[in-house]
Design a protein around this motif. Sequence first.
Motif, PDB file in Angstrom:
ATOM      1  N   GLY A 201       0.831  -1.210   0.000  1.00 15.37           N
ATOM      2  CA  GLY A 201       0.000   0.000   0.000  1.00 15.37           C
ATOM      3  C   GLY A 201       0.860   1.252   0.000  1.00 15.37           C
ATOM      4  O   GLY A 201       0.541   2.247  -0.675  1.00 15.37           O
ATOM      5  N   ASP A 202       1.982   1.209   0.734  1.00 20.79           N
ATOM      6  CA  ASP A 202       2.904   2.348   0.733  1.00 20.79           C
ATOM      7  C   ASP A 202       3.566   2.509  -0.629  1.00 20.79           C
ATOM      8  O   ASP A 202       3.837   3.633  -1.068  1.00 20.79           O
ATOM      9  CB  ASP A 202       3.966   2.162   1.814  1.00 20.79           C
ATOM     10  N   MET A 207       4.449   7.869  -5.750  1.00 19.51           N
ATOM     11  CA  MET A 207       4.247   8.113  -7.178  1.00 19.51           C
ATOM     12  C   MET A 207       5.176   7.265  -8.044  1.00 19.51           C
ATOM     13  O   MET A 207       4.742   6.612  -9.001  1.00 19.51           O
ATOM     14  CB  MET A 207       4.452   9.603  -7.497  1.00 19.51           C
ATOM     15  N   ASP A 208       6.458   7.249  -7.709  1.00 22.28           N
ATOM     16  CA  ASP A 208       7.418   6.514  -8.532  1.00 22.28           C
ATOM     17  C   ASP A 208       7.200   5.005  -8.445  1.00 22.28           C
ATOM     18  O   ASP A 208       7.266   4.296  -9.449  1.00 22.28           O
ATOM     19  CB  ASP A 208       8.848   6.858  -8.104  1.00 22.28           C
ATOM     20  N   ALA A 212       5.995   2.439 -11.461  1.00 21.60           N
ATOM     21  CA  ALA A 212       6.787   1.275 -11.861  1.00 21.60           C
ATOM     22  C   ALA A 212       6.022  -0.037 -11.698  1.00 21.60           C
ATOM     23  O   ALA A 212       6.169  -0.954 -12.513  1.00 21.60           O
ATOM     24  CB  ALA A 212       8.073   1.230 -11.044  1.00 21.60           C
ATOM     25  N   TYR A 213       5.194  -0.097 -10.653  1.00 20.94           N
ATOM     26  CA  TYR A 213       4.481  -1.355 -10.340  1.00 20.94           C
ATOM     27  C   TYR A 213       3.007  -1.061 -10.061  1.00 20.94           C
ATOM     28  O   TYR A 213       2.538  -1.178  -8.924  1.00 20.94           O
ATOM     29  CB  TYR A 213       5.109  -2.039  -9.122  1.00 20.94           C
ATOM     30  N   PRO A 214       2.233  -0.656 -11.064  1.00 25.63           N
ATOM     31  CA  PRO A 214       0.832  -0.269 -10.823  1.00 25.63           C
ATOM     32  C   PRO A 214      -0.004  -1.440 -10.289  1.00 25.63           C
ATOM     33  O   PRO A 214       0.188  -2.589 -10.706  1.00 25.63           O
ATOM     34  CB  PRO A 214       0.355   0.167 -12.211  1.00 25.63           C
ATOM     35  N   ASN A 215      -0.859  -1.124  -9.324  1.00 27.10           N
ATOM     36  CA  ASN A 215      -1.801  -2.101  -8.767  1.00 27.10           C
ATOM     37  C   ASN A 215      -1.083  -3.344  -8.238  1.00 27.10           C
ATOM     38  O   ASN A 215      -1.593  -4.454  -8.313  1.00 27.10           O
ATOM     39  CB  ASN A 215      -2.831  -2.496  -9.838  1.00 27.10           C
ATOM     40  N   ILE A 216       0.103  -3.152  -7.677  1.00 28.64           N
ATOM     41  CA  ILE A 216       0.938  -4.296  -7.308  1.00 28.64           C
ATOM     42  C   ILE A 216       0.320  -5.139  -6.195  1.00 28.64           C
ATOM     43  O   ILE A 216       0.480  -6.359  -6.169  1.00 28.64           O
ATOM     44  CB  ILE A 216       2.364  -3.829  -6.919  1.00 28.64           C
ATOM     45  N   PHE A 441      11.541   3.097  -2.447  1.00 28.79           N
ATOM     46  CA  PHE A 441      11.502   1.793  -3.083  1.00 28.79           C
ATOM     47  C   PHE A 441      12.295   1.764  -4.387  1.00 28.79           C
ATOM     48  O   PHE A 441      12.267   2.710  -5.186  1.00 28.79           O
ATOM     49  CB  PHE A 441      10.052   1.379  -3.366  1.00 28.79           C
ATOM     50  N   LYS A 442      12.973   0.651  -4.621  1.00 26.68           N
ATOM     51  CA  LYS A 442      13.727   0.445  -5.854  1.00 26.68           C
ATOM     52  C   LYS A 442      12.755   0.301  -7.026  1.00 26.68           C
ATOM     53  O   LYS A 442      11.798  -0.493  -6.952  1.00 26.68           O
ATOM     54  CB  LYS A 442      14.590  -0.812  -5.740  1.00 26.68           C
ATOM     55  N   THR A 443      12.990   1.024  -8.088  1.00 29.96           N
ATOM     56  CA  THR A 443      12.064   1.002  -9.229  1.00 29.96           C
ATOM     57  C   THR A 443      12.733   0.604 -10.542  1.00 29.96           C
ATOM     58  O   THR A 443      12.077   0.570 -11.574  1.00 29.96           O
ATOM     59  CB  THR A 443      11.377   2.367  -9.408  1.00 29.96           C
ATOM     60  N   GLU A 444      14.021   0.322 -10.507  1.00 28.93           N
ATOM     61  CA  GLU A 444      14.684  -0.107 -11.753  1.00 28.93           C
ATOM     62  C   GLU A 444      15.911  -0.946 -11.451  1.00 28.93           C
ATOM     63  O   GLU A 444      16.379  -0.983 -10.330  1.00 28.93           O
ATOM     64  CB  GLU A 444      15.071   1.104 -12.589  1.00 28.93           C
TER      65      GLU A 444
END
Length: 444
Positions: A201-202, A207-208, A212-216, A441-444
């Motif tokens: 949820g966080d 935003m980022d 990167a992971y929509p609706n994760i 959070f790591k995004t790439e």
Amino acid sequence: MEVLENRNDKGSQTIEIPVYIFKSRNPNPKPDPIIYTVGGPGSTTMPSAQYMNYYKYLDDRDFILVEQRGNFYAKPHLDCPEWAKALHTANLPGFDSDDTDALLAEAAKGCRDRLIKKGIDLNAYNTNEIAADINDLVGVLGIEQYNLLTISYSTKIAQVLLRDYPDRIRSVVMDSPLPLQVNYDEESVENLLESVDKLLGDCEADMDCNRAYPNIKNRFHEYLINKTKSPLEVRIDNPANGKAEKVHLTGADLITVFTAASTGDVVNVPFEINKLLNGDLASVKEQLSNVFQEPGSGAGLGMRLSVWCAEEYPFNSQKIIQAETSKYPQVEGLSPAVFEDEVCKIWGVRKVSDRENEAVKSNVPVLLINGEYDNETPVKWAASMMANLPNSYHMIFQGWKHTPTTNWGNTCAMQAANDFFNNPGANPNPECFGEIKSPDFKTE
């Protein structure tokens, strides 16, 4: 320190409790030392000795490590190599999971019989006796006032000391508290899923991370449900023979992408989940390779069984345990019980009195510390204790997991604990605490 194994039997054998006393770096130390013992149950406190140069506590007062009876450096040591070997076998590729319970039950019986043959009274290894050991140590050393630092399971020891031997306790830090009144096994699966949802949820609120992971969160839940119905087949190389072995993983196995992560790994959890969702099994294979390692020694496992089967298991509702095992489709089949019903019946220790499952009330100053994403001892448990501890404070470390005071990547919780020991009448607020934010959070 030598104490009676069974204080109710004057003819009881004596057992040995290792103790380290570290003198303060301060030439004029405060007179009230800190007594420290770790969690488990079944974990050894003594290896903490090697980190004394890094412990802030020694800047102000002496620091005393106490091994809990039955653990690795104590005599006797209640190890269970039989259990470690059985668990190793049960996790090997090709083992029929339907045989796991019987294998572990046989291991418990083998360990129990061996320890009893050595003359060990398995009923003497519990939280009450450990608390009495610490109280005896305080008396032997002539300590007029002391402070307690406890983590996870050992916070139960702190609660018993507050209830039964409060006179010389000046202050207590409980890191990742386990309240006496909580039935751990009944809630563990629910707490796990709540912690996963909090973290994801966080991510969605960032935003980022959300880009990167929509609706994760929903996608991960759906993935776990799908793999519980149709297990994921993974092939890993067996180093013993070089052959590829097939392993089938359900949601209960795959959720370890969260449970295996430490506080320092939290920032990678959405990234690792996204890899799973995209069929990248590199991290899963790396983790699975551990199943081929030699079995452990079962260190402290007998002590863990004695504590759990006397203090937690008897208060569980087996009906709730069974319901929780099948309640959540994401991890269906994952039992919330630390030890199954049959294992505790075999271990055969006596149930403790009902008061060991009741909340402790105390006016002694207490600092409760939690990691925000801790599924083992969740924030809500510490919050529930505050009504019975009117001089308590609660610190929640954003984005952290279990036992914040042992986070060597960021020693802010240790600083907060030390500040509290120096001034138990105030809520500690070290500068570092205000600098802790939600994970990047790591995004790439």
